[in-house]
Design a protein around this motif. Structure first.
Motif, PDB file in Angstrom:
ATOM      1  N   GLY A 122       7.510  13.510  10.763  1.00  0.00           N
ATOM      2  CA  GLY A 122       5.993  13.470  10.335  1.00  0.00           C
ATOM      3  C   GLY A 122       5.424  12.383  10.594  1.00  0.00           C
ATOM      4  N   LEU A 123       4.072  12.204   9.965  1.00  0.00           N
ATOM      5  CA  LEU A 123       3.442  10.937   9.999  1.00  0.00           C
ATOM      6  C   LEU A 123       4.050  10.191   9.064  1.00  0.00           C
ATOM      7  N   MET A 124       4.861  10.453   8.047  1.00  0.00           N
ATOM      8  CA  MET A 124       5.830   9.568   7.411  1.00  0.00           C
ATOM      9  C   MET A 124       6.392   8.760   8.249  1.00  0.00           C
ATOM     10  N   GLY A 125       7.340   9.366   9.303  1.00  0.00           N
ATOM     11  CA  GLY A 125       8.354   8.575   9.933  1.00  0.00           C
ATOM     12  C   GLY A 125       7.353   7.795  11.013  1.00  0.00           C
ATOM     13  N   VAL A 126       6.184   8.294  11.618  1.00  0.00           N
ATOM     14  CA  VAL A 126       5.414   7.458  12.498  1.00  0.00           C
ATOM     15  C   VAL A 126       5.151   6.094  11.886  1.00  0.00           C
ATOM     16  N   ILE A 127       4.392   6.259  10.705  1.00  0.00           N
ATOM     17  CA  ILE A 127       3.977   4.831  10.223  1.00  0.00           C
ATOM     18  C   ILE A 127       5.039   3.656   9.676  1.00  0.00           C
ATOM     19  N   ALA A 128       6.231   4.677   9.258  1.00  0.00           N
ATOM     20  CA  ALA A 128       7.516   3.700   8.787  1.00  0.00           C
ATOM     21  C   ALA A 128       8.142   3.239  10.084  1.00  0.00           C
ATOM     22  N   ASP A 129       8.441   3.826  10.983  1.00  0.00           N
ATOM     23  CA  ASP A 129       8.878   3.410  12.311  1.00  0.00           C
ATOM     24  C   ASP A 129       8.055   2.097  12.851  1.00  0.00           C
ATOM     25  N   ARG A 130       6.726   2.502  12.995  1.00  0.00           N
ATOM     26  CA  ARG A 130       5.831   1.022  13.204  1.00  0.00           C
ATOM     27  C   ARG A 130       6.023  -0.204  12.660  1.00  0.00           C
ATOM     28  N   MET A 131       6.045   0.269  11.303  1.00  0.00           N
ATOM     29  CA  MET A 131       6.027  -0.924  10.455  1.00  0.00           C
ATOM     30  C   MET A 131       7.270  -1.595  10.322  1.00  0.00           C
ATOM     31  N   LEU A 132       8.317  -0.652  10.585  1.00  0.00           N
ATOM     32  CA  LEU A 132       9.769  -1.521  10.682  1.00  0.00           C
ATOM     33  C   LEU A 132       9.877  -2.151  11.941  1.00  0.00           C
ATOM     34  N   ALA A 133       9.504  -1.672  13.006  1.00  0.00           N
ATOM     35  CA  ALA A 133       9.509  -2.434  14.438  1.00  0.00           C
ATOM     36  C   ALA A 133       8.964  -3.677  14.499  1.00  0.00           C
ATOM     37  N   ALA A 134       7.948  -3.777  13.559  1.00  0.00           N
ATOM     38  CA  ALA A 134       7.233  -5.298  13.335  1.00  0.00           C
ATOM     39  C   ALA A 134       7.833  -6.076  12.413  1.00  0.00           C
TER      40      ALA A 134
ATOM     41  N   VAL B 101       0.810  -1.347  -0.094  1.00  0.00           N
ATOM     42  CA  VAL B 101      -0.041   0.012  -0.090  1.00  0.00           C
ATOM     43  C   VAL B 101       1.071   1.245  -0.244  1.00  0.00           C
ATOM     44  N   THR B 102       0.699   2.062  -0.877  1.00  0.00           N
ATOM     45  CA  THR B 102       1.263   3.465  -0.885  1.00  0.00           C
ATOM     46  C   THR B 102       0.619   4.522   0.002  1.00  0.00           C
ATOM     47  N   VAL B 103       1.292   4.860   0.816  1.00  0.00           N
ATOM     48  CA  VAL B 103       0.520   5.869   1.771  1.00  0.00           C
ATOM     49  C   VAL B 103       1.440   6.972   1.618  1.00  0.00           C
ATOM     50  N   TYR B 104       0.160   8.213   1.625  1.00  0.00           N
ATOM     51  CA  TYR B 104       0.691   9.721   1.292  1.00  0.00           C
ATOM     52  C   TYR B 104       0.304  10.083   2.543  1.00  0.00           C
ATOM     53  N   CYS B 105       0.987  10.889   3.296  1.00  0.00           N
ATOM     54  CA  CYS B 105       0.697  11.583   4.433  1.00  0.00           C
ATOM     55  C   CYS B 105       1.626  12.852   4.815  1.00  0.00           C
ATOM     56  N   GLY B 106       1.629  13.721   5.804  1.00  0.00           N
ATOM     57  CA  GLY B 106       2.217  14.655   6.210  1.00  0.00           C
ATOM     58  C   GLY B 106       3.586  14.555   6.676  1.00  0.00           C
ATOM     59  N   SER B 107       4.660  15.476   6.319  1.00  0.00           N
ATOM     60  CA  SER B 107       5.731  15.471   6.687  1.00  0.00           C
ATOM     61  C   SER B 107       5.950  16.053   8.055  1.00  0.00           C
TER      62      SER B 107
ATOM     63  N   GLY C 110       7.094   8.078   1.096  1.00  0.00           N
ATOM     64  CA  GLY C 110       7.952   9.160   0.357  1.00  0.00           C
ATOM     65  C   GLY C 110       9.063   8.844   1.079  1.00  0.00           C
ATOM     66  N   ALA C 111       9.658   7.903   2.109  1.00  0.00           N
ATOM     67  CA  ALA C 111      10.964   7.655   2.587  1.00  0.00           C
ATOM     68  C   ALA C 111      11.142   8.827   3.760  1.00  0.00           C
ATOM     69  N   GLY C 112      10.360   9.619   4.209  1.00  0.00           N
ATOM     70  CA  GLY C 112      10.606  10.546   5.122  1.00  0.00           C
ATOM     71  C   GLY C 112      10.877   9.929   6.365  1.00  0.00           C
ATOM     72  N   ASN C 113      11.692  10.347   7.208  1.00  0.00           N
ATOM     73  CA  ASN C 113      12.158  10.065   8.683  1.00  0.00           C
ATOM     74  C   ASN C 113      11.240  11.004   9.656  1.00  0.00           C
TER      75      ASN C 113
ATOM     76  N   ILE D 100      19.012  17.148   2.629  1.00  0.00           N
ATOM     77  CA  ILE D 100      18.636  17.946   3.853  1.00  0.00           C
ATOM     78  C   ILE D 100      18.360  16.933   4.951  1.00  0.00           C
ATOM     79  N   GLU D 101      18.819  15.751   4.818  1.00  0.00           N
ATOM     80  CA  GLU D 101      18.641  14.732   5.915  1.00  0.00           C
ATOM     81  C   GLU D 101      17.204  14.450   6.483  1.00  0.00           C
ATOM     82  N   VAL D 102      16.463  14.186   5.467  1.00  0.00           N
ATOM     83  CA  VAL D 102      14.997  13.686   5.936  1.00  0.00           C
ATOM     84  C   VAL D 102      14.775  12.274   5.343  1.00  0.00           C
ATOM     85  N   ALA D 103      15.912  11.533   4.886  1.00  0.00           N
ATOM     86  CA  ALA D 103      15.578  10.279   4.295  1.00  0.00           C
ATOM     87  C   ALA D 103      15.569   9.252   5.799  1.00  0.00           C
TER      88      ALA D 103
END
Length: 190
Positions: A44-56, A4-10, A39-42, A71-74
């Motif tokens: 905002g909401l991008m970081g929240v969802i990615a961190d949760r998925m990765l932790a599992a 699923v591609t998720v679009y969300c806030g930075s 979008g590979a951000g670390n 600019i170090e947001v990857a």
């Protein structure tokens, strides 16, 4: 549907409910063994969802332009991090890799991505489910505007009907997984 591609806030927004909703969506995706394309951000909401998925231990596919890496947001923890040249390249690759799309609360970038996928579905370039994750009624005013556009003859009701709208991630993903493509040959407004 496998990814699923998720679009969300930075940004996370002012209300903590948005970050909680990102975690709830991640939890439901984890239960269904769905990978995340984003979008590979670390931040905002991008970081929240990615961190949760990765932790599992779920697969997280991040796609980001070099300018944002600079600019170090990857998010360096992504299962797969693809660095592209432009935002246009990023959006196309995210559209190509996802089997369905969710627009969470976000800003202008999220809106742009939402409308691009609506357009690609409408024109038959893709036929994939697109959902608005309408957390706390975040998209209510946008939905009012889309209904107004329909009433004014600029948006066909069939186009609007392609959009899945839900405030609950279980209901939303259920609808996405049962999506049947509905390419419409004729879009004239009557």
């Amino acid at each position: 549907m496998k990814k699923v591609t998720v679009y969300c806030g930075s940004n996370k927004g002012k209300n903590p409910i948005y970050a909680q909703a990102a975690e709830s969506l991640a939890d439901e995706m984890i239960k269904r063994n769905l990978g995340l394309v984003y979008g590979a951000g670390n931040v905002g909401l991008m970081g929240v969802i990615a961190d949760r998925m990765l932790a599992a231990g779920q697969n997280v596919y991040g796609i980001i332009p070099q300018k944002l890496v600079d600019i170090e947001v990857a998010h360096q923890g992504c299962t797969e991090l693809t660095v592209v040249e432009t935002m246009r390249d990023r959006k196309w690759l995210m559209a190509e890799r996802g089997d369905g799309f969710v627009a969470m609360p976000g800003g202008i970038g999220t809106f742009e991505e939402l409308f691009e996928i609506m357009t690609l579905n409408q024109l038959g370039y893709i036929q994939k489910p697109l959902a608005l994750y309408n957390v706390q009624g975040y998209y209510d005013k946008l939905l009012d505007f889309l209904k107004h556009s329909t009433n004014e003859g600029f948006l066909h009701q069939a186009q609007l009907n392609l959009l899945i709208i839900a405030s609950d991630p279980i209901e939303m993903l259920d609808k996405m997984q049962s999506f049947e493509p509905k390419y419409i040959e004729k879009w004239e407004v009557k």
